[in-house]
Each structure stands twice: as structure tokens, then as C-alpha cells.
Design an enzyme around this catalytic site. Structure first.
Site, PDB file in Angstrom:
ATOM      1  N   GLY A  89       0.828  -1.323  -0.026  1.00  0.00           N
ATOM      2  CA  GLY A  89      -0.006  -0.074  -0.046  1.00  0.00           C
ATOM      3  C   GLY A  89       0.764   1.288  -0.105  1.00  0.00           C
ATOM      4  CB  ALA A 114      16.283  11.617   1.071  1.00  0.00           C
ATOM      5  N   GLY A 169       4.725  -7.188   4.762  1.00  0.00           N
ATOM      6  CA  GLY A 169       4.923  -8.064   3.531  1.00  0.00           C
ATOM      7  C   GLY A 169       6.068  -7.917   2.831  1.00  0.00           C
ATOM      8  CG  ASP A 224      -2.268  -0.589   8.568  1.00  0.00           C
ATOM      9  OD1 ASP A 224      -3.135   0.482   8.215  1.00  0.00           O
ATOM     10  OD2 ASP A 224      -2.420  -1.576   7.984  1.00  0.00           O
ATOM     11  NE  ARG A 273      -5.370  -5.418   5.185  1.00  0.00           N
ATOM     12  CZ  ARG A 273      -4.847  -5.438   4.238  1.00  0.00           C
ATOM     13  NH1 ARG A 273      -5.500  -6.090   3.132  1.00  0.00           N
ATOM     14  NH2 ARG A 273      -3.761  -4.993   3.834  1.00  0.00           N
ATOM     15  CB  ALA A 319     -13.727  10.158  19.088  1.00  0.00           C
ATOM     16  CG  ASN A 346     -22.487  16.301  19.081  1.00  0.00           C
ATOM     17  OD1 ASN A 346     -21.500  15.940  19.367  1.00  0.00           O
ATOM     18  ND2 ASN A 346     -23.135  17.749  19.343  1.00  0.00           N
TER      19      ASN A 346
HETATM   20  O1  F6P Z   1      -1.787  -1.728   5.151  1.00  0.00           O
HETATM   21  C1  F6P Z   1      -2.211  -0.440   4.761  1.00  0.00           C
HETATM   22  C2  F6P Z   1      -3.665  -0.294   4.537  1.00  0.00           C
HETATM   23  O2  F6P Z   1      -3.894   0.958   4.001  1.00  0.00           O
HETATM   24  C3  F6P Z   1      -4.664  -0.718   5.418  1.00  0.00           C
HETATM   25  O3  F6P Z   1      -5.061  -0.121   6.592  1.00  0.00           O
HETATM   26  C4  F6P Z   1      -5.745  -1.319   4.566  1.00  0.00           C
HETATM   27  O4  F6P Z   1      -6.539  -2.017   5.385  1.00  0.00           O
HETATM   28  C5  F6P Z   1      -4.996  -1.567   3.418  1.00  0.00           C
HETATM   29  O5  F6P Z   1      -3.973  -1.201   3.198  1.00  0.00           O
HETATM   30  C6  F6P Z   1      -5.891  -1.518   1.990  1.00  0.00           C
HETATM   31  O6  F6P Z   1      -5.350  -2.110   1.094  1.00  0.00           O
HETATM   32  P1  F6P Z   1      -5.657  -1.820  -0.530  1.00  0.00           P
HETATM   33  O7  F6P Z   1      -5.193  -0.394  -0.827  1.00  0.00           O
HETATM   34  O8  F6P Z   1      -4.862  -2.843  -1.409  1.00  0.00           O
HETATM   35  O9  F6P Z   1      -7.257  -1.931  -0.648  1.00  0.00           O
END
Ligand code: F6P
Length: 320
Positions: free
Chosen positions: A11, A22, A104, A127, A171, A186, A215
Site C-alpha cells: 500500500g 533523499a 509483507g 497502520d 485491518r 471522540a 451528539n
Molecule cells: O496496510 C495499509 C492499508 O492501508 C490498510 O490499512 C488497509 O486495510 C489496506 O492497506 C488497504 O489495502 P488496498 O489499498 O490494497 O485496498
């Protein structure tokens, strides 16, 4: 060393361009050529790269996303795929590789290093679930995006006496949800790490309304369940009109914050310096505002970074 390479994988996130820039400029300052593989490991497998001279990275610092583009490559996860990747790196006379990405992508970097090729990893994922770094690249910009959106939603929540659930990314990680809950004031943060007690949350919401609050705002991580179900639950239990806003990929883009521009620049520069000094198989990270290095092996074995309980506690206390 004569030639280094860089790629962005998984991502995307803001700050990746600052890192590429850089790294390229640090290499050039040391009379080393930098190339960039397009679309992460997928581009490496196709041997699709561009030469990153000073001009090529000019004007990229302030842009979100990654101008090298990114992808998740299933082929690279196979042994055959990694063998092709290594062959291409050797064929292109590359002496070291810098990989930006989440868990990953960093595992992939470790595999290449194990095959004998020098690799440095850079944690990049909104994340913030990568161990051995206080902050990953892109987290700060994503949080700034979230608080901007939530502040807007709070205005309309207050005009209409509504409860809102705002779903943020994550996730498996509640970092964005809990941090954003603190930063936006919040009432609740719902995270994947802690099972939601809907009855208790509704009871507390009811109490707050009875005390005069009109609210409410709940920040929920995408991996913590279905926001619409929680909204229905609130409606059924206490009758409040509850709307859901899913922020989605809006969170990942946009001009990087000052923090991410600096972090990316520091990570990029350090990665090249490490390769030049003969260091390899490590991830750069941030601890107490200093740069650190951790063996990719440890990063892989450490698993997902645990959500700091203090964050949740703080969100709970300040949301009362
Ligand atoms: O891992 C980063 C992230 O932005 C997660 O928060 C999210 O669930 C996922 O990637 C979304 O992945 P994609 O862009 O492949 O839908």
C-alpha cells in the site's frame, strides 16, 4: 558500489517520494547511480526501472503517493519469482536495494537478503503496526487527513444532534483509530485488538446524552467489525440516529506532513549511508527521535507491533 536501486511496495503512503528523492540525492552525492523499479516487486520481476538522476526526483518531495508506483506481487512470494528478481538485480549491476513498504514487503526484503543480496528496509505503512520503529512513514499524514475529515463531521454532528461512526483504516491495527480518537476528542475508539462491548458502550452513550450531550463521535478501525452493524446496534438499543462515514483511501493520499517529509528524507539518506558502510539486512526505524537499525530477521520474527495500552486508556479517559 556503483549502482543502487529502490522500490516502493504494498500500500502506498505519503512520504514515499521524499524517501526516494533523499536516497537518490545521497547516492548521487557519493557518485553512485540510483535506479527505481516501477510498481514494487512486480517491476523488479519485469526489470522495469528508471534512472533516478537529480532531475528525475525534482518536484516530488511534496507529492503524496509514490511516483515509482506500488503493487502487491503474488509472483514475488514464490521462490521462482524471487530467483528472477535476484537475476535481474545482478544483470542490472545493482549493488544494493532499498525497499519501502509494510510487513509483507519487508519480509520480501529479508528473503532477498537471505539469498545473498544486500537489502535495507524502510517501514512505510499508515497502520503503524511494524515493530521496532515508533513511527512508520505515512502515519502522521494519514492522521492529519483523518482529523481534518472528523472535525468537519463533528460540525454537522453538532448541528443535527447525531451520533457518527467514522471508519478509519487498520485491518488488524487500532493505532489510527485510537490516536485519532484522542486527537479529535471522540467519545469512543473501537479497535480490532479489543472486543467491543456494545451494551456497555450504549449504556455510556445514554448516560452522556442524559447529562446534556447532544451528539457523539465514535472512531472505528475497519478491522474491528462492520460500522453499519454497530450503528444499527446503537439505534436499536437507545434509539439514537447514528450515521456512518467510511474514510477509505482518502486517508492514504495527499501532500505529506512536515513530519513525513523529514522522516522520509532521514530514512532515505540513512539507507544509502548504511549500504555504503557495508551494512545490510536491516530496517531503519525511529526511536526517541533518533534513527535506529534492526535486523530484518528480528522485524519478521517480532510480528505485528502491539497497540500501546496507554493510547486506549487515554482515549477512554478523555472521551468521558
Ligand atoms: O496496510 C495499509 C492499508 O492501508 C490498510 O490499512 C488497509 O486495510 C489496506 O492497506 C488497504 O489495502 P488496498 O489499498 O490494497 O485496498
Amino acid at each position: 558500489m556503483k549502482r543502487l536501486a529502490i522500490l516502493t511496495s504494498g500500500g502506498d503512503c505519503s512520504g514515499m517520494n521524499a524517501t526516494i528523492r533523499a536516497a537518490a540525492r545521497t547516492a548521487l552525492a557519493n557518485n553512485i547511480e540510483m535506479i527505481g523499479f516501477r510498481k514494487g516487486y512486480a517491476g523488479l520481476l519485469k526489470n522495469d526501472f528508471i534512472i533516478l538522476n537529480s532531475q528525475a526526483v525534482s518536484g516530488t518531495l511534496q507529492r503524496g503517493g509514490t511516483f515509482l508506483q506500488s503493487a502487491r506481487s503474488a509472483e514475488f512470494r514464490t521462490e521462482e519469482g524471487r530467483r528472477t528478481a535476484l537475476d535481474n538485480l545482478l544483470k542490472d549491476d545493482v549493488d544494493g536495494l532499498i525497499v519501502l513498504g509494510g510487513d509483507g514487503s519487508l519480509n520480501g526484503a529479508l528473503e532477498l537478503d537471505r539469498m545473498g543480496f544486500p537489502v535495507i528496509g524502510i517501514p512505510a505503512s499508515i497502520d503503524n503496526d511494524i515493530a521496532y520503529t515508533d513511527m512508520a512513514l505515512g502515519v502522521d499524514t494519514a492522521l492529519n487527513n483523518i482529523i481534518y475529515a472528523v472535525d468537519c463531521i463533528k460540525d454537522t454532528a453538532s448541528s443535527h444532534d447525531r451520533a457518527f461512526i467514522v471508519e478509519v483504516m487498520g485491518r488488524n491495527s487500532g493505532y489510527l483509530a485510537s490516536t485519532a480518537a484522542i486527537a479529535t476528542g471522540a467519545e469512543f475508539a473501537i479497535v480490532p485488538e479489543v472486543e467491543l462491548d456494545l451494551g456497555e458502550m450504549c449504556h455510556q452513550l445514554r448516560q452522556r446524552y442524559d447529562e446534556g450531550r447532544t451528539n457523539a463521535l465514535i472512531i472505528m478501525a475497519e478491522g474491528a467489525g462492520h460500522a453499519q452493524d454497530v450503528a444499527e446496534g446503537i439505534k436499536n438499543a437507545i434509539g439514537f440516529e447514528t450515521r456512518v462515514t467510511v474514510l477509505g483511501h482518502y486517508q492514504r493520499g495527499g501532500a505529506p506532513s512536515v513530519f513525513d517529509r523529514l522522516l522520509g528524507s532521514r530514512f532515505g539518506m540513512k539507507s544509502v549511508e548504511l549500504l555504503l558502510s557495508g551494512t545490510r539486512g536491516v530496517m531503519v526505524g525511529l526511536s526517541a527521535n533518533s534513527l535506529t537499525t534492526t535486523l530484518l530477521e528480528m522485524v519478521a520474527n517480532g510480528g505485528q507491533k502491539k497497540l500501546n495500552d496507554d493510547l486506549l486508556h487515554m482515549a477512554e479517559i478523555l472521551g468521558i
